[in-house]
Structures are given as structure tokens and as C-alpha cells.
Design an enzyme around this catalytic site. Structure first.
Site, short mmCIF file in Angstrom:
data_model
loop_
_atom_site.label_atom_id
_atom_site.label_comp_id
_atom_site.label_asym_id
_atom_site.label_seq_id
_atom_site.Cartn_x
_atom_site.Cartn_y
_atom_site.Cartn_z
N ARG A 74 -5.11 10.75 3.92
CA ARG A 74 -3.94 11.60 4.17
C ARG A 74 -2.98 11.60 2.99
NH1 ARG A 74 -1.03 13.98 8.02
NH2 ARG A 74 0.87 13.39 6.95
N ILE A 107 8.06 7.05 16.90
CA ILE A 107 7.70 7.77 15.67
C ILE A 107 6.40 8.58 15.82
CG2 ILE A 107 7.36 7.58 13.15
CD1 ILE A 107 10.14 6.60 14.06
N LYS A 114 0.84 -1.20 0.00
CA LYS A 114 0.00 0.00 0.00
C LYS A 114 0.88 1.25 0.00
CE LYS A 114 -1.77 1.56 4.14
NZ LYS A 114 -1.41 2.96 4.29
N ASN A 115 1.91 1.26 0.84
CA ASN A 115 2.73 2.47 0.98
C ASN A 115 3.65 2.72 -0.21
OD1 ASN A 115 1.44 2.90 3.34
ND2 ASN A 115 3.19 2.49 4.68
N ARG A 143 -8.84 -0.40 5.07
CA ARG A 143 -7.95 0.59 4.43
C ARG A 143 -6.69 -0.07 3.89
NH1 ARG A 143 -5.74 4.43 8.31
NH2 ARG A 143 -4.41 4.68 6.50
N ARG A 177 0.77 14.25 12.93
CA ARG A 177 1.18 14.13 11.54
C ARG A 177 1.25 15.47 10.80
NH1 ARG A 177 -0.74 8.38 9.29
NH2 ARG A 177 1.30 8.52 8.35
N PRO A 178 2.16 16.35 11.26
CA PRO A 178 2.33 17.64 10.57
C PRO A 178 2.92 17.45 9.18
CG PRO A 178 4.06 17.32 12.21
CD PRO A 178 3.13 16.15 12.33
N ILE A 179 2.84 18.48 8.34
CA ILE A 179 3.45 18.40 7.00
C ILE A 179 4.47 19.53 6.81
CG2 ILE A 179 1.61 17.13 5.83
CD1 ILE A 179 0.72 19.90 4.71
N ASP A 180 5.00 20.05 7.93
CA ASP A 180 5.93 21.18 7.84
C ASP A 180 7.18 20.84 7.01
OD1 ASP A 180 6.29 19.41 10.07
OD2 ASP A 180 7.88 20.70 10.81
N ASP A 228 4.74 0.72 12.07
CA ASP A 228 3.53 0.07 11.55
C ASP A 228 3.41 -1.39 12.00
OD1 ASP A 228 2.79 2.38 10.32
OD2 ASP A 228 3.24 1.74 8.29
N CYS A 269 -4.38 12.52 12.63
CA CYS A 269 -5.16 11.32 12.39
C CYS A 269 -5.11 10.45 13.62
CB CYS A 269 -4.68 10.59 11.15
SG CYS A 269 -3.20 9.68 11.45
C1 UD1 Z 1 4.62 6.79 6.17
C2 UD1 Z 1 3.72 5.58 6.02
C3 UD1 Z 1 3.17 5.15 7.37
C4 UD1 Z 1 4.31 4.93 8.35
C5 UD1 Z 1 5.24 6.14 8.40
C6 UD1 Z 1 6.48 5.91 9.27
C7 UD1 Z 1 2.80 5.92 3.79
C8 UD1 Z 1 1.59 6.16 2.97
N1 UD1 Z 1 2.62 5.94 5.14
O1 UD1 Z 1 3.82 7.85 6.68
O2 UD1 Z 1 2.42 3.95 7.20
O3 UD1 Z 1 3.77 4.72 9.64
O4 UD1 Z 1 5.69 6.48 7.08
O5 UD1 Z 1 7.20 4.83 8.81
O6 UD1 Z 1 3.89 5.67 3.29
N2 UD1 Z 1 6.89 14.51 10.45
C9 UD1 Z 1 6.97 15.86 10.76
N3 UD1 Z 1 6.76 16.76 9.75
C10 UD1 Z 1 6.48 16.38 8.46
C11 UD1 Z 1 6.40 15.00 8.17
C12 UD1 Z 1 6.62 14.09 9.19
O7 UD1 Z 1 7.21 16.24 11.90
O8 UD1 Z 1 6.31 17.26 7.60
C13 UD1 Z 1 7.09 13.51 11.53
C14 UD1 Z 1 5.83 12.69 11.81
O9 UD1 Z 1 4.96 13.35 12.70
C15 UD1 Z 1 6.42 11.43 12.38
C16 UD1 Z 1 7.73 11.26 11.59
O10 UD1 Z 1 8.05 12.55 11.07
O11 UD1 Z 1 6.72 11.60 13.73
C17 UD1 Z 1 7.68 10.26 10.47
O12 UD1 Z 1 6.59 10.56 9.60
P1 UD1 Z 1 6.65 10.24 8.05
O13 UD1 Z 1 7.84 9.41 7.76
O14 UD1 Z 1 6.45 11.48 7.28
O15 UD1 Z 1 5.36 9.33 7.86
P2 UD1 Z 1 4.36 9.36 6.64
O16 UD1 Z 1 5.11 9.57 5.37
O17 UD1 Z 1 3.20 10.24 6.96
#
Ligand code: UD1
Length: 418
Positions: A93, A328, A22-23, A398, A122-125, A306, A117
Site C-alpha cells: 500500500r 481509526i 517501518k512507518n 512485513r 483505506r481510501p486515498i480521497d 497499531d 486491505c
Molecule cells: C499510517 C500507518 C499505519 C497506521 C495508520 C494510522 C504507515 C505506512 N502506515 O497508515 O500503520 O495504522 O497510519 O495511524 O505510516 N483516510 C481516509 N482517506 C484518505 C486517507 C485516510 O478516509 O485519503 C482515513 C483512513 O481510512 C483511516 C484514517 O483516515 O480511517 C487514518 O488513516 P491514515 O492516517 O491515512 O493511515 P495510513 O497513512 O494509511
């Protein structure tokens, strides 16, 4: 609302074919819009996250064909300026993955801000600061991100954290930028290397995925391909733990053992036997396993977040005490109260869970609160004494294709009921 009804206590025996991850499929689907040609992804599972991603893509003008062999063909020759409506973005997401490709293809993207979620904020900064370093203009207004890439240019970027999604988004956003974009402190998950392989097959020039530095040399155009994404390491891991909990003798086919080595290494410290050969893993387990002293979730190749709840489920019935640390995500112990309803002995303090193994869980009515937590409750139900009802299984749908059929074929007593 659908639920699973499980009569626990049956051993598992047989084989499972593992489909594409899926990922991987989700970012690869987003990457399909980087070319006007048709792209086909093979062996994709029938899960609701993929269905929702396709709904979003249809909404921006893609024509999608999906057959029951798991082939998905995307024709994005007629996409119009990318706007992802709020209702669709909220449902998934991963819609955030469309930002990079939309900015590369049509130079504009308007997408609603994905909220937190079930498993954390899960920020996107990191996605946004990286895109801004590529000189992409981003306005954040009324919950929408309005992006303009007409002045985008290659850059050298250091990610604050090795975020999987941000690494993927930035790879897709920079694929056409003239010169070299260098991403440092990248995520190293196998899905990143899969995205690199897929894009390179389409004509991109990317190197370094799987290490912390990725170099993207801009190309003018990408072309259509047919591609089989990597197998789902989390699905494989979930069924390995199911076998470990249920005196199983189970063979998984079509996997890459290297991708779940951290899980295999942990289970090898218990009485569970794991054999790997090429793309097969065989799990043999009998009776109660020993607890693992400590499990820390970590970025790849560490123990995956996961797989944390499934491992926690196994520890609830292992002999001894186990300490689990979730590094994480902030709120990944939401399933603990449900395990407790089944008689588990767990104490949670912040990001640490202390699990004292009990000899047997007891069937109960429990509620899935997220994807992996829901699957872990099914595993607990399979190993428990009596009947377990798992409600709200739309969370499980999902990411798990027909979980009850897969388990029933291994000898589990499990039914889906509406
Ligand atoms: C992806 C996977 C998810 C998995 C995760 C960690 C997909 C679709 N989903 O999620 O199943 O659990 O990797 O292996 O591939 N973070 C920030 N700012 C950001 C982005 C991330 O602070 O802009 C933090 C997150 O809150 C978290 C960490 O970085 O603590 C890792 O998140 P990230 O690797 O981005 O996970 P996803 O890509 O959302």
C-alpha cells in the site's frame, strides 16, 4: 508456508535493540527520489515491506544498495518517468507514498489504485483532493491514477481527516513549489516530524510538523544526506506487551519513550512496572495484571490503532473486563476468532470489543490475518498453556525483523518452521 511453533509459559528476560520505524523508513525511502544525489538511511530493519518498497524503486530506475548492518543507499539519478506497475503496487500500500515525490521530481506519476486491505477500506480521497488543490491533474482510469504536475502550484489545504499518509504525500509533493504551501489539520504522528527533519537536512524549508499546521516554503533543489530514522514505537510497544503478558523483565534500548507515552500511561494503571530513562525502557511484570476499563484508539498522541490488537491480547488474560473501541479502521478485529480458539472471552459489536479476562489461554492452531494481529497471536502463544502454531506468518514478516530470534533470545520457546 512458514509458521511459528510456540511452547507457552516461559518468562521473558533480557534486552532488545529497537531499529528504525517501518512507518518512517517507507516514506523516507520515497523521499530519496527528491534528489539526484545518493541518500543513505541507517539502522533499517530487514522486513518485507521495505524489501517490496525497494523492488518498486528499482523498477522506476533507482539503484539500491543494502548491507546487513541495516544501511540502505538509494541512487535515483537515473529514474525515468514514474510508473508503478499494478502487481508491485498491490503488494505494498505504501507505494502510494511515491506519488508526491515522483510528481515533484519528474512531474508525472502513474500508479495503480491501492485497494482496501486486511484492516479496512483505506481510501486515498484525502491524498487525491490535496494533490488536486496543488493544481495537479489526476485522471482515474482502469484502476490507474495518471497524474500530471506540470502546472502544480503552492496552495492552502485543509485535510478532511488528519491522515498520516496524506500529510506525508502532500509535504513531498509541495517541496519544490514556489511560494508557501500551508497544510492544516495535519496528522501529528512522530513519523511526520521525522520526515520534516529528513527533508530539511536535504535542504527543504518545512516547519510545523508535529502540530496540526505545516508550512512548506518551496526550494529549488535538494541534496544527498545520511540519516537515521526514529526508532519503531510499535515494535517497542509490542515487546513491552510481550513482557507484560509473560512475567517479563525486559529492557528496550534505542527507543523514544515519549513516542509511546499513551501505552506506558495505560500499563502503569495495571500491576506492570515501567521505568524510562533516556533512550531505554524497562518493563517488569509478575503474574496476572489488572484489566484496563477502557481503551480508545485515537490519532497521535492518543492510543495507536497499531497497538490495539496487542493490547487486546493482554486484556484476554488480565483480571476483570475491558472495553476496547477502535476509532481509526473499520475491520481491525479479524484476529478475535483466533484468540477465541485459544479460549479468550471476547464479544465484538461494530467497533467495540468487550474482553472478559480468563486466567489462562490454551495453545491452539491459529492464523495471522494481518501484521499486528499476527504479532498479537504470537504474544498470546507465549503466554498460553501448551503449544500454539501461528500460520501465515508472512503477514508478521512485513513489519517484524526475525521475531522468533528476538523472543528466543529473551528465553521464549519459539521456532520458525517451513
Ligand atoms: C499510517 C500507518 C499505519 C497506521 C495508520 C494510522 C504507515 C505506512 N502506515 O497508515 O500503520 O495504522 O497510519 O495511524 O505510516 N483516510 C481516509 N482517506 C484518505 C486517507 C485516510 O478516509 O485519503 C482515513 C483512513 O481510512 C483511516 C484514517 O483516515 O480511517 C487514518 O488513516 P491514515 O492516517 O491515512 O493511515 P495510513 O497513512 O494509511
Amino acid at each position: 508456508m512458514s509458521r511459528y511453533i510456540i511452547e507457552g509459559g516461559n518468562p521473558l528476560e533480557g534486552s532488545i535493540d529497537v531499529k528504525a520505524a517501518k512507518n518512517s523508513v517507507l516514506p523516507l525511502l520515497a523521499a530519496c527520489i527528491l534528489t539526484e544525489d545518493k541518500v543513505t538511511l541507517r539502522n533499517c530493519p530487514d522486513i518485507s515491506d521495505i524489501t517490496n518498497m525497494l523492488k518498486i524503486m528499482i523498477n522506476i530506475g533507482c539503484v539500491v544498495e543494502r548491507d546487513d548492518m541495516g544501511n540502505i543507499t538509494v541512487d535515483s539519478s537515473d529514474i525515468y518517468c514514474g510508473e508503478v506497475p499494478c502487481v508491485l503496487a498491490k503488494e505494498l500500500r505504501s507505494s502510494i507514498f511515491l506519488m508526491g515525490p515522483m510528481l515533484s521530481r519528474v512531474k508525472k506519476a502513474k500508479i495503480s489504485y491501492p485497494g482496501g486491505c486486511e484492516i479496512g477500506m483505506r481510501p486515498i480521497d484525502i491524498h487525491l483532493s490535496g494533490l488536486r488543490e496543488l493544481n495537479i491533474d489526476i485522471n482515474e482510469e482502469y484502476g490507474y491514477l495518471d497524474c500530471d504536475a506540470s502546472k502544480a502550484e503552492a496552495a492552502q489545504i485543509v485535510l478532511d481527516l488528519p491522515s498520516v499518509g496524506a500529510t506525508e504525500n502532500l509535504m513531498m509533493a509541495s517541496v519544490f513549489l514556489e511560494g508557501k504551501t500551508v497544510l492544516r489539520n495535519c496528522a501529528k504522528e512522530p513519523e511526520i516530524a521525522d520526515l520534516q527533519n529528513f527533508l530539511n537536512l536535504m535542504g527543504a524549508k518545512i516547519s510545523g510538523a508535529g502540530s496540526s499546521v505545516i508550512v512548506i516554503e518551496g526550494v529549488k533543489k535538494l541534496h544527498g544526506v545520511e540519516y537515521t530514522p526514529i526508532p519503531d514505537r510499535i515494535i517497542a510497544g509490542t515487546y513491552i506487551i510481550a513482557a507484560a503478558m509473560c512475567s517479563g523483565n525486559v529492557e528496550l534500548r534505542g527507543v523514544v519513550p515519549e513516542h509511546i507515552y499513551s501505552l506506558i500511561a495505560k500499563l502503569s494503571k495495571t500491576a506492570c512496572k515501567i521505568y524510562c530513562k533516556n533512550d531505554k525502557i524497562i518493563v517488569k511484570s509478575k503474574g496476572r495484571l489488572r484489566s484496563l476499563d477502557r481503551i480508545d484508539t485515537m490519532y497521535y498522541p492518543g492510543f495507536p490503532t497499531d497497538m490495539q490488537t496487542q493490547m487486546l491480547a493482554l486484556q484476554t488474560i488480565s483480571k476483570g473486563t475491558s472495553v476496547i473501541v477502535e476509532n481509526i479502521f473499520e475491520t481491525r478485529y479479524k484476529t478475535v476468532p483466533e484468540f477465541k480458539k485459544m479460549g479468550a472471552d471476547i464479544t465484538v459489536r461494530d467497533r467495540t470489543a468487550i474482553v472478559r479476562g480468563v486466567s489462562r489461554l490454551k495453545g491452539a492452531e491459529v492464523c495471522a490475518t494481518d501484521l499486528r494481529g499476527g504479532a498479537s497471536l504470537v504474544l498470546a502463544g507465549l503466554a498460553a498453556e501448551g503449544i500454539t502454531e501461528v500460520k501465515d506468518i508472512y503477514h508478521i514478516d512485513r513489519g517484524y525483523e526475525d521475531m522468533s530470534r528476538v523472543l528466543a533470545e529473551l528465553g521464549a520457546k519459539i521456532e520458525r518452521s517451513s
